[in-house]
Motif scaffolding. Sequence first.
Motif, PDB file in Angstrom:
ATOM      1  N   SER A 215       0.780   4.584  -6.014  1.00 54.85           N
ATOM      2  CA  SER A 215       0.585   6.002  -6.341  1.00 54.85           C
ATOM      3  C   SER A 215      -0.647   6.527  -5.607  1.00 54.85           C
ATOM      4  CB  SER A 215       0.390   6.163  -7.847  1.00 54.85           C
ATOM      5  OG  SER A 215      -0.836   5.550  -8.246  1.00 54.85           O
ATOM      6  N   ASP A 216      -0.815   7.831  -5.585  1.00 57.76           N
ATOM      7  CA  ASP A 216      -1.961   8.424  -4.886  1.00 57.76           C
ATOM      8  C   ASP A 216      -3.300   7.951  -5.457  1.00 57.76           C
ATOM      9  OD1 ASP A 216      -0.361   9.748  -3.108  1.00 57.76           O
ATOM     10  OD2 ASP A 216      -0.365  11.653  -4.198  1.00 57.76           O
ATOM     11  N   PRO A 217      -3.493   7.912  -6.794  1.00 58.23           N
ATOM     12  CA  PRO A 217      -4.776   7.404  -7.306  1.00 58.23           C
ATOM     13  C   PRO A 217      -5.027   5.943  -6.929  1.00 58.23           C
ATOM     14  CG  PRO A 217      -3.658   8.663  -9.005  1.00 58.23           C
ATOM     15  CD  PRO A 217      -2.677   8.480  -7.894  1.00 58.23           C
TER      16      PRO A 217
ATOM     17  N   TYR B  66       0.836  -1.209   0.000  1.00 60.57           N
ATOM     18  CA  TYR B  66       0.000   0.000   0.000  1.00 60.57           C
ATOM     19  C   TYR B  66       0.871   1.259   0.000  1.00 60.57           C
ATOM     20  CZ  TYR B  66      -3.209   3.586   1.705  1.00 60.57           C
ATOM     21  OH  TYR B  66      -3.930   4.745   1.858  1.00 60.57           O
TER      22      TYR B  66
ATOM     23  N   ARG C  79      -3.827   4.391  -4.270  1.00 59.29           N
ATOM     24  CA  ARG C  79      -4.160   4.356  -2.842  1.00 59.29           C
ATOM     25  C   ARG C  79      -5.605   4.785  -2.619  1.00 59.29           C
ATOM     26  NH1 ARG C  79       0.731   7.198   0.586  1.00 59.29           N
ATOM     27  NH2 ARG C  79       2.468   6.016  -0.309  1.00 59.29           N
ATOM     28  N   GLN C  80      -6.023   5.817  -3.337  1.00 58.83           N
ATOM     29  CA  GLN C  80      -7.404   6.283  -3.209  1.00 58.83           C
ATOM     30  C   GLN C  80      -8.378   5.169  -3.585  1.00 58.83           C
ATOM     31  OE1 GLN C  80      -8.291   9.722  -5.595  1.00 58.83           O
ATOM     32  NE2 GLN C  80     -10.476   9.706  -5.093  1.00 58.83           N
TER      33      GLN C  80
END
Length: 697
Positions: A297-299, A293, A301-302
């Motif tokens: 990347s941020d997307p 996790y 993880r979202q």
Amino acid sequence: MDERKGGAAATTHNSVSGNAVITGPLVMAGRVETLSMAPAPPGVTPRQIPPATASFVNRTKEIDRLRSIADALRDSHVPGIIVLSGLPGVGKTELVSQWVARALEPSYPGGHLYADLEEGRRDGAVDVSGVLAGFLRSLGVHPEFVPASLGERTALFRSVTSGRHTLVVVDNARQAAEVRPLVPATGLLVATSRTSLPALAMDGAVSIGLEPLDDRAGVELVRGWQVTDMDNAARTLVRRCSGLPLALRAVGEWLAKHPQLSLADAVRVMDTTGLPASQDGTASMKTVLDMAYADLSDPARQLYRILGWLPCTSVTAGLVAAAGVPAVDDAVGELITAHLLVVVRSCDRPHRFRLHDVVRTHTRQMASGLPEAERRAVLRGVVEFYAAAAAHADILVLGTGRFRLQAPPTRALEELCPSEQMFTDSAEALEWLDAERGNLLNLLRAAADERWDDMVWQLCESLWALYHSRKHHLESIEAHGLGVEAARRNGRADAEVRMRNQRARAYYELASYGEAGRELALARTLLGSVSDARLSGMIHETQGLVALASGNHGDAYALFGQALEANSSLDDTHGVVVQSYNIGQALVAAGRLQDALDVLDEARVTAVDSGDVAMLPRIDIVRARALQGLNRLVPASEAAMRAVEQANERKQYAKLDQALSILSELATGISDARLRAACEAKLRELHRGVGVPSEDD
């Protein structure tokens, strides 16, 4: 007012007299013999077991045991059951896939069927009836011939699999009762579970326990990563991962993204968590998943967090976009590469993915800190996406002519899912609805909890296309119960009437006539509050159907008459034809045969003149029964012959089955052995085409 779609115009016979003999009995045999039955779809033997992967080590002993048990069970000519139990992430499904790929390709000619029960599990329970329906369709049973009840589906499944060795693999079973109906009559069922399901021992099940990889096998798996610092670091890593292949593969993917790091570095990162390995491997998996996790990347993880609390059983690009995740394809791709999402093998569109059950637990932990406002906003967007998509699917399946209370969707399908097509025609739309059943029902429940009442009843209205066509009646009852409450809170008496009628139809199809009657009685009290006569016509029609099925022929006749009056007031020609047909059925059941013929002959003229040709086979089947009861066997045979030709032309296979059966009976009455033989031959041909055994098979 029939909830189902009417037919389109087509050519048909113009002679409608109930007494005219157009050809005579001897010629009818030739008409049956030369009938060009619609060809069966290409025979594709299902091979649904997930494919084996290259990164697989050891397990030779378990594969050999599976092979020997399967061989012994196959030679015994009785269905076998094997329960493969072990920890989450220990590789149960992968072991079965390897066994099938290595040892079973020539075996089980009846096919390989697969179901992950976790995908259809809601509130701990599994819709086994829905799983059976999917199996039957995969084995070639036409949807019109899939029965309504679990008992009938179980019986047909056993009939279809009798004499054809079939392998069934069921993942994530929790109880014996979930497994028993899925056992083929001839063949083998393999169930994976966290426990050994001891209750299945009474059914002769053989249990195999799958242990985590030992140091030697784990090191062999790590050696496939082509790293340099093996030795002690590899053994330590295997132990940190508790010998779970899922955890080891996740670490392998993590290292592949960090080629500058070594196995020892991976061990050090895991050790920084300070989490000891628990007996069931939970802490080890959490440690590995925390590493994976943190590297997303941020997307991605979202998306990972969102999947932790959305009540969805599968994931598509459309769902991800509706949840507001940027770079949809990249985010999904990252989770697949990291072994956090699994590709669901399916021939339908769009592409689907699911979370491994171990990963789902971790996603819930990661999602625990999401603000409530963000949760509700994402959920609202996803529910709106499904409500609009289901409305599009409903229109494609049942047509624009169906009476609907909700307005057409404002967003086009391309706008809902820009990255890929969800469905393009009626057949694909129905398959999409069926594939999304788990998501649709779970999101409907969530929307009801949030009191988004307008979306709840509108989504229920659209789901009639799925629930009625595919006979998911128990789900329909639950869904429309939510729809009733939503419509009531919404102050929409018309919507409540519609919801209660659709719920009553589900009870009616399950022969729960008392429950259907109670729903309809409550709906009838609301008719004074609605102005659209179509709603009263619907309620009277369904009440009539319940009365007819219950043997109350007089009540049925009166109720169908009220429905006819409502349709006549709206100049609804199709509705007039349907209710006249229903009145004819009630009159035949009551023994008023000539009265029935008078009504049905007029209905047939109206259907021909208006182009409502889909109703003609139904009308002529009932006309044939009425004429048979009057001992006018030759015109009865001609009516049945028309029904045969019309049903075959329009691919109404259930009606074709009825019409051929009646014509076969009548052939005996008129002593036409050739006609009877022709009917029986065509019935066998039909049954082969729709995938169900004939009586003489």
